[in-house]
Design an enzyme around this catalytic site. Structure first.
Site, PDB file in Angstrom:
ATOM      1  N   LYS A   1     -33.786 -52.046-121.224  1.00  0.00           N
ATOM      2  CA  LYS A   1     -33.892 -53.300-121.985  1.00  0.00           C
ATOM      3  C   LYS A   1     -33.012 -53.259-123.235  1.00  0.00           C
ATOM      4  O   LYS A   1     -32.637 -54.308-123.771  1.00  0.00           O
ATOM      5  CB  LYS A   1     -35.346 -53.557-122.373  1.00  0.00           C
ATOM      6  CG  LYS A   1     -36.265 -53.902-121.203  1.00  0.00           C
ATOM      7  CD  LYS A   1     -37.680 -54.189-121.689  1.00  0.00           C
ATOM      8  CE  LYS A   1     -38.596 -54.710-120.584  1.00  0.00           C
ATOM      9  NZ  LYS A   1     -39.099 -53.655-119.706  1.00  0.00           N
TER      10      LYS A   1
ATOM     11  N   SER B   1     -37.881 -48.678-119.026  1.00  0.00           N
ATOM     12  CA  SER B   1     -37.672 -49.845-119.892  1.00  0.00           C
ATOM     13  C   SER B   1     -36.635 -49.621-120.979  1.00  0.00           C
ATOM     14  O   SER B   1     -36.322 -50.556-121.722  1.00  0.00           O
ATOM     15  CB  SER B   1     -39.001 -50.278-120.519  1.00  0.00           C
ATOM     16  OG  SER B   1     -39.792 -50.969-119.583  1.00  0.00           O
TER      17      SER B   1
ATOM     18  N   SER C   1     -42.060 -54.872-124.474  1.00  0.00           N
ATOM     19  CA  SER C   1     -41.524 -54.493-123.165  1.00  0.00           C
ATOM     20  C   SER C   1     -41.803 -55.548-122.103  1.00  0.00           C
ATOM     21  O   SER C   1     -42.207 -55.248-120.972  1.00  0.00           O
ATOM     22  CB  SER C   1     -42.086 -53.131-122.717  1.00  0.00           C
ATOM     23  OG  SER C   1     -41.153 -52.445-121.914  1.00  0.00           O
TER      24      SER C   1
END
Length: 496
Positions: free
Chosen positions: A89, A86, A332
């Site tokens: 991101k 993640s 997230s």
């Protein structure tokens, strides 16, 4: 009890002297050397932490840069391309804030053909045009229906038509098909999707022992059918409900809930993805219109573009992008990340391919080296992306220095010990509130990238990427990352 990683910093490895001479007498004991001193410099302390046994077979990428001077305070394989989970991101949200602006809002609109509104009646169809809002929920549809009622609308002679032409199709994001998981974090999206592409099954104990549990679907639309066979028991707070999900040939999703729930159990919530986002959004809006007292002449929902000779009757706007990216980085949220990515395509209809290409171009224009950079989805789910610690740190530094959106990006990151995915980490010590960083976790992958700061001092930018971890090593990896972050926060605070 096994020593913590912090305790391992004080390793005392005694060195014994061996010789060929006869052993000395009891009056002359063998001298022992002093315990080896733990390193006091930052690089030595990080090196010592990285000697942890669970990292023996792992691939590590790590870089720490002083943003005041540009000096690299620590590096280990900084140019090694790794799966960031993640942490990708960070790329998606930074690009979005730069390309769209922190003030950008997604808009969902309701139309009718020009002149169709006559008194309390819309003579013809009602059109719901999606703008790709990743945060559109049932409450927003209620607002649209309430605005229609405020205009006096109570009857639609035609039916509901959905316009999802802002995006090329409803679909799962790229490479989400690597696993067939029925999970809310793996929901398909579209231009007119609602409720993060999910529905919720709610359950709580019945009124008394032996009564059925109270089970419901929210929202209760026709394509979702509930079959419950449950019992409330005297077993305190114990919840033994089991859910099974199936789909009929007609496309109806059947949710079977069986088992028992204790009379003192807390209400439970189970969230699942829908298969057809646009159809689901149409069902939800039809339900909302009915509940607001607006009747439709046709039950079936159609899908086509809004005619050119139409007038807008109502609209609802999302929160600004500066707020939406907080759910991406702090929580997230994969769904919001992928919706934002697709919206970055500057062509209509927008596609994932167009969004991905635009981000790659933007990143290169930012001055971040893109050799070895692999960007296949915006959330980091599964085996989709590759980025190095150096590329992540270059991104963090460039974004932090851009006055136009750097503050909004920083505000989107979890705060150590306070909120988001770092709420339960680094709650005490030097890093609490002084580290803002994005977490990342997949099978065999654990990452943490962001900033470590102090009052009145420029921060450090850092990226910690662990790949190929052994099974069950995730807690150890997070603990070690916390310790490195603590060292970084301490190093910033100790500056003269």
């Amino acid at each position: 009890m096994r020593p913590s990683f912090g305790q391992r910093l004080a390793i005392a490895a005694a060195a014994f002297v061996c010789c060929l001479a006869p052993p000395p007498s009891a009056a002359a004991p063998v001298a022992e050397s002093a315990p080896a001193a733990a390193p006091t410099d930052l690089a030595g302390q990080i090196d010592l932490l990285l000697q942890a046994k669970f990292l023996a077979r792992a691939r590590i990428g790590l870089l720490v840069v002083d943003m005041a001077t540009g000096a690299r305070l620590y590096e280990k394989n900084p140019d090694l391309g790794l799966n960031p989970a993640s942490n990708i991101k960070l790329v998606t949200t930074a690009a979005a804030l730069s390309l769209l602006g922190p003030e950008h809002r997604y808009v969902t609109r309701v139309y009718a053909k020009k002149g169709a509104l006559k008194g309390h009646t819309v003579d013809g169809d009602l059109y719901l045009k999606g703008g790709g809002d990743p945060s559109l929920v049932t409450a927003d549809l209620y607002q649209l229906a309430s605005d229609l009622r405020a205009l006096g609308v109570t009857k639609i002679t035609g039916g509901l038509v959905l316009d999802s032409t802002a995006y090329d199709r409803d679909e799962l994001p790229p490479l989400f098909d690597q696993k067939d998981e029925l999970a809310s974090f793996r929901a398909p999206g579209g231009a007119t999707a609602v409720n993060f592409g999910t529905y919720v099954v709610l359950a709580r104990p019945g009124a008394g022992e032996g009564d059925p549990a109270i089970v419901a679907i929210d929202p209760p639309v026709p394509s979702l059918k509930l079959k419950a066979n449950t019992t409330t028991t005297a077993t305190g707070a114990r919840n033994q409900l089991k859910l099974a999900i199936g789909t009929t040939e007609a496309g109806v999703v059947e949710i079977a809930v069986d088992g028992t729930i204790g009379k003192d159990a807390a209400a439970a919530e189970y969230r699942y993805p829908v298969a057809r986002p646009a159809e689901y959004a149409g069902e939800v809006f039809r339900l909302v219109l009915k509940q607001r007292g607006v009747s439709l002449g046709r039950a079936a929902v159609k899908f086509e573009a809004v005619p050119e000779d139409s007038e807008r009757l109502a609209l609802v706007r999302s929160e600004p992008l500066s707020v939406l990216v907080r759910s991406v980085n702090k929580l997230s949220n994969n769904y919001v990340a992928e919706h934002i990515l697709k919206s970055l395509d500057d062509h209509t209809p927008a596609s994932f391919a167009g969004g991905l290409a635009r981000v790659r171009t933007w990143l290169a224009g930012l001055g971040v080296g893109v050799d070895g950079f692999v960007y296949n989805n915006g959330s980091g789910l599964y085996d989709a992306n590759r980025i190095s610690a150096a590329q992540l740190v270059q991104l963090l530094i460039a974004v932090h220095r851009d006055f136009r959106y750097g503050a909004d990006f920083l505000a989107s990151l979890p705060i150590a010990g306070v909120d988001g995915t770092l709420r339960g980490r680094m709650q005490e010590g030097r890093a609490a509130r002084f580290v803002r960083a994005k977490t990342g976790s997949l099978d065999g992958v654990s990452t943490l990238s962001g900033y470590a700061g102090a009052v009145g001092r420029p921060p450090l930018a850092f990226a910690i990427l662990f790949n190929d971890l052994d099974t069950f090593a995730a807690p150890q990896a997070r603990d070690l990352q916390n310790q490195i972050a603590e060292l970084l926060a301490g190093a910033v605070a100790a500056r003269p």
